[in-house]
Design a protein around this motif. Structure first.
Motif, mmCIF file in Angstrom:
data_model
loop_
_atom_site.group_PDB
_atom_site.id
_atom_site.type_symbol
_atom_site.label_atom_id
_atom_site.label_comp_id
_atom_site.label_asym_id
_atom_site.label_seq_id
_atom_site.Cartn_x
_atom_site.Cartn_y
_atom_site.Cartn_z
ATOM 1 N N HIS A 75 40.977 39.020 50.686
ATOM 2 C CA HIS A 75 41.519 39.459 49.398
ATOM 3 C C HIS A 75 43.034 39.362 49.419
ATOM 4 O O HIS A 75 43.658 38.912 48.463
ATOM 5 C CB HIS A 75 41.123 40.910 49.113
ATOM 6 N N THR A 128 36.976 39.292 41.494
ATOM 7 C CA THR A 128 38.298 39.528 42.068
ATOM 8 C C THR A 128 39.417 39.310 41.051
ATOM 9 O O THR A 128 40.371 40.079 40.995
ATOM 10 C CB THR A 128 38.524 38.601 43.272
ATOM 11 N N ASP A 132 36.004 47.626 46.487
ATOM 12 C CA ASP A 132 35.089 46.495 46.560
ATOM 13 C C ASP A 132 33.843 46.896 47.357
ATOM 14 O O ASP A 132 33.955 47.517 48.400
ATOM 15 C CB ASP A 132 35.794 45.317 47.244
#
Ligand code: ADP
Ligand code: MG
Length: 701
Positions: free
Chosen positions: A335, A305, A399
């Motif tokens: 996120h 990330t 992702d």
């Protein structure tokens, strides 16, 4: 005049006709002569040997015996009757048995002349028998062929029922090769053939169906496997070349304040070397004129990330917007929370867009996105809706890409003048060679190092009967202030059954861990998104100590205080899923544990899975085992890929051939990307034939 070609529909092959043609099409996808030629046997029966009756073994293997029939008699049964022939050679006697087709057999069988029989054996009360043998007069058998190894073709129940036997398949192929074999052209260049001493194409096709010797079979197999890999690699490399040369991308000239600020003042830890290496690779791509398409592989918890965020900041530094798309709402939210926290001190506008974003907020968000006020948009599939328009999207992060199809990726930038750079992140550790083959159009970066100080998760396997001990262990961990996941399988086909398991489990955990001392969250697929979010949130906040869930927490959720992962009915999970689940713990400084609970009865494969999980934490090693156990078709993320429709090669077993094919393909592409050289004529023709229906994927189209 014979005007038929290998493209002629199968119905026109002698011996086929409309009904059989239909069956071949629906059951085996054989439409043309060519398709039948490429319908390869999956094994061979060694017909060079005759067994002696005294040497027969009770193992139901298929055997070939040379002998004579002494007598035939009819034996009544409860219903109908069976026909039994006594068969002998110079070492003993056995029986041949038919349950139908008596008339034909009685009229045609001859006694005391040599026959060759072939089939599976039964053994009953000291006597061997062979039901419905393949039977042939020795004289015919000798005349017919020098076939030493008989091909066995894949079949289906329906084909068998409708009388398309293996014998018939092989005689169709035989007929095809006899009448049209001359039309098989060479498909590789002289150079490659002589370099690798390959068997020529036509000879290979003959030998793959009717091997003249086991050496020739091996040569034919090598040649055809090589060819199969070679053209797939060629296509992937060519896509890559086309994309490198034609697809222009935004050039990010500089690394500016956003990035530098973040690096100096915000980043809460030192990057690992692997993270630095990957950032450099990305930086290099962004500085060129071509669009980046990069796959970032990194085991769970390896810190993808932060790499994504810092890459997005590079886009901001160059006046562009960025987005991050996640597969679930929970993940997107997480996120969003993590990234907006990190960006708080900086002047970066971050927003979240998911299916449950309220209409009013949505409108504001759309406006800000279009006038450029919004820098980073994080969300789910909602990002690719038509109404979502960026002012200038320069960088897109995806992702866990295996949940997004190619077409969906392209939707993200439909309105841009140029496509944004794309970083696809995945924690599914696909073995590198396989990744190369699957994602030949993506460059690959790997984070192969975990942040320092992580203690590997300790994994154990326990049986159901030890659950009480497991409960005690849970209490201990909670006593130390940690949190615990208890995960149940949820498989679509048995959803109701699983749901009951989950609820029973929940009830027993509630009994064992009563309120108010203990607080429990539950999350499963039947809940409304907002209820799920609420329960997740309570766990993330540390309000609840136990999270009972189905696999919805599989990917991405980050609760560093959780130190124990219990997986119920662990034998029902695949290896990659187990590994993903285990990755939910071991994110903090504390020692973490994973307990795999199964029933006592385990299949061999199930046992291997448990053993693998307790033996290693290395996602790549686990992926290798998974690949061997299940084959590539079942690996996550591989379903949409054409490479899995392999006709003869095997990605795992023939990996060495894959490597050779890839290097030859690279060589050809480098020397002659459009196959214009005379020496590449065969390759040119074959390539065009193979891929005429597949437009080369173009990001802009
Ligand atoms: P994943 O690769 O599974 O997406 P994350 O990006 O969620 O992993 O990172 C997992 C955890 O590790 C996060 O809490 C993150 O802040 C932390 N982390 C990432 N990089 C480092 C690093 N270099 N040093 C220490 N912690 C790190
Ligand atoms: Mg992640």
């Amino acid at each position: 005049m014979n005007s038929k070609t290998l493209q002629t529909p199968i119905v026109y092959l002698k011996g086929v006709g409309p009904q059989r043609a239909d069956l071949l099409k629906t059951e085996l996808q054989i439409h043309t002569f060519q398709d039948l030629l490429e319908f390869f046997p999956f094994r061979y029966i060694d017909k060079s040997q005759y067994y002696k009756i005294k040497d027969l073994q009770n193992n139901s293997a298929e055997v070939q015996i040379l002998g004579k029939i002494s007598s035939v008699k009819s034996v009544p049964m409860k219903r109908g009757k069976r026909l039994v022939a006594e068969f002998y050679d110079d070492t003993g006697t056995m029986e041949l048995v038919w349950f139908r087709g008596h008339k034909w057999i009685l009229e045609n069988l001859k006694t005391n002349v040599p026959y060759v029989i072939f089939g599976k054996l039964n053994y009953f009360k000291g006597t061997f028998s062979m039901p419905h043998p393949d039977i042939e007069l020795l004289s015919e058998h000798q005349q017919k062929s020098n076939v030493k190894m008989q091909p066995v073709y894949p079949s289906t129940e329906k084909l068998n029922k409708r009388g398309i036997s293996n014998k018939m398949m092989s005689s169709l192929v035989f007929e095809l090769l006899k009448s049209y074999g001359k039309q098989i052209h060479e498909t590789l260049s002289d150079n490659i053939i002589s370099d690798l001493k390959l068997m020529p194409k036509a000879e290979s096709v003959f030998n793959i169906h009717f091997p003249t010797s086991s050496e020739n079979l091996a040569k034919a197999q090598f040649r055809l496997k090589f060819e199969e890999f070679f053209y797939i690699q060629l296509q992937l490399l060519r896509k890559n070349a086309v994309h490198k040369s034609k697809i222009k991308g935004f050039r990010f000239e500089q690394v500016g304040d956003y990035f530098n600020d973040f690096y100096k003042n915000v980043l809460p830890f030192e990057l690992t070397n692997a993270q630095k290496k990957v950032l450099k690779e990305i930086r290099k791509d962004l500085g060129s004129n071509a669009q980046m398409n990069r796959l970032l592989q990194g085991d769970v918890g390896s810190g993808k990330t932060i790499v994504a965020l810092m890459s997005m900041l590079m886009a901001l530094d160059n006046g562009f917007q960025a987005c991050l798309m996640a597969p679930t709402e929970i993940l997107a939210t997480q996120h969003y929370e993590g990234i907006s926290e990190l960006c708080e001190a900086m002047n970066v506008e971050v927003a979240l867009l998911t299916g449950s974003t309220k209409k009013k907020n949505r409108k504001i968000l759309h406006e800000k996105l279009e006038n450029g006020e919004l820098h980073i948009l994080i969300g789910t599939h909602a990002l690719i809706e038509d109404k979502v328009v960026f002012k200038n999207l320069g960088f897109a992060v995806i992702d866990e890409q295996h949940r997004f199809g190619v077409a969906q990726r392209a939707k993200l930038w439909k309105k841009n003048t140029l496509p944004p750079h794309v970083l696809v992140m995945t924690a599914t550790p696909i073995p590198r060679t396989l990744a190369m083959s699957l994602y030949g159009d993506l460059d690959i970066s790997v984070i192969d190092e975990l942040p320092p100080g992580r203690k590997p998760v300790k994994t154990v396997h326990r049986y159901d009967s030890n659950r009480l001990k497991v409960f005690r262990f849970i209490k201990d961990e909670i006593g130390k202030g940690r949190q615990v996941y208890v995960v149940y399988p949820l498989i679509e086909e048995s959803a109701n059954f699983d749901y009951k398991d989950l609820m029973d489990g929940y009830a027993s955990i509630e009994r064992e861990f009563p309120k108010p001392k203990y607080q429990i969250s539950i999350v499963h697929g039947k809940m409304k998104p907002e209820d799920k979010a609420y329960e997740m949130d309570r766990f993330v906040q540390g309000i609840t100590q136990i999270m009972v869930a189905t696999t919805v927490i599989e990917v991405g959720v980050n609760v560093p205080n959780a130190s124990l992962m219990i997986i119920e009915s662990a034998e029902r999970f695949g290896l990659s899923q187990l590994h993903q689940l285990r990755g939910r713990v071991g994110r903090g400084a504390e020692q973490s544990y994973c307990i795999l609970i199964t029933g006592k009865k385990l299949s061999n494969e199930g046992r291997t899975r448990m053993e693998t999980m307790t033996a290693t934490n290395d996602g790549f090693k686990i992926a290798e085992v998974d690949l061997k156990l299940r084959g590539p078709g079942n690996l996550m993320g591989t379903q949409q890929s054409g490479i899995l429709d392999l006709k003869i090669a095997d990605l795992v077993k023939d990996n060495q051939i894959l490597k050779i094919a890839r290097s030859y393909a690279q060589h050809v592409i480098k020397a002659d990307p459009n196959f214009k050289l005379p020496e590449h004529k065969n390759i040119n023709i074959t390539f065009r034939n193979l891929f005429k229906d597949t437009t080369i994927w173009n990001y802009i189209s």
